[in-house]
Write a protein that holds these residues in place. Structure first.
Motif: not given
Length: 120
Positions: A81-86
């Motif tokens: 799970l790539q999580m960006n702009s957290l």
């Protein structure tokens, strides 16, 4: 016995990124499982974040669409799970799930969870 082990959680500043991994062991035919990521924030119910089907089709909760990307590597028996702009509201314990139906019987397995904290 099927086991799921998550990794990759941690503390990150708002706007940052993390990649979670979930590796499955003790079972066979990883490619036949629908894999999912769920999360649970303090005082809230566990909610679905994303799923990926056996053919690679993904679905996302509205709150993470465009920011999170789920993928799988069947050879490594691992889902990511790539999580960006957290955002701070992404803070939760993230759980990996594996589910499949064989001969009409459903089986579901959970990992132990990995903490994600988004804070400045």
């Amino acid at each position: 016995q099927v086991q799921l082990v998550e990794s990759g959680g941690g503390l990150v500043q708002p706007g940052g990124s993390l990649r979670l991994s979930c590796t499955v062991s003790g079972g066979s035919f990883f490619s036949t499982y629908v894999m999912g990521w769920y999360r649970q924030a303090p005082g809230k119910e566990r909610e679905l974040v994303a799923t990926i089907g056996v053919g690679g089709t993904t679905n996302y909760a509205d709150s993470v669409k465009g920011r999170f990307t789920m993928s799988r590597d069947n050879a490594k028996k691992t889902t990511y799970l790539q999580m960006n702009s957290l955002k701070p509201e992404d803070t939760a314990v993230y759980y990996c799930n594996a589910y499949r139906v064989v001969a009409g019987k459903g089986s579901t397995y959970w990992g132990q969870g990995t903490q994600v904290t988004v804070s400045s």
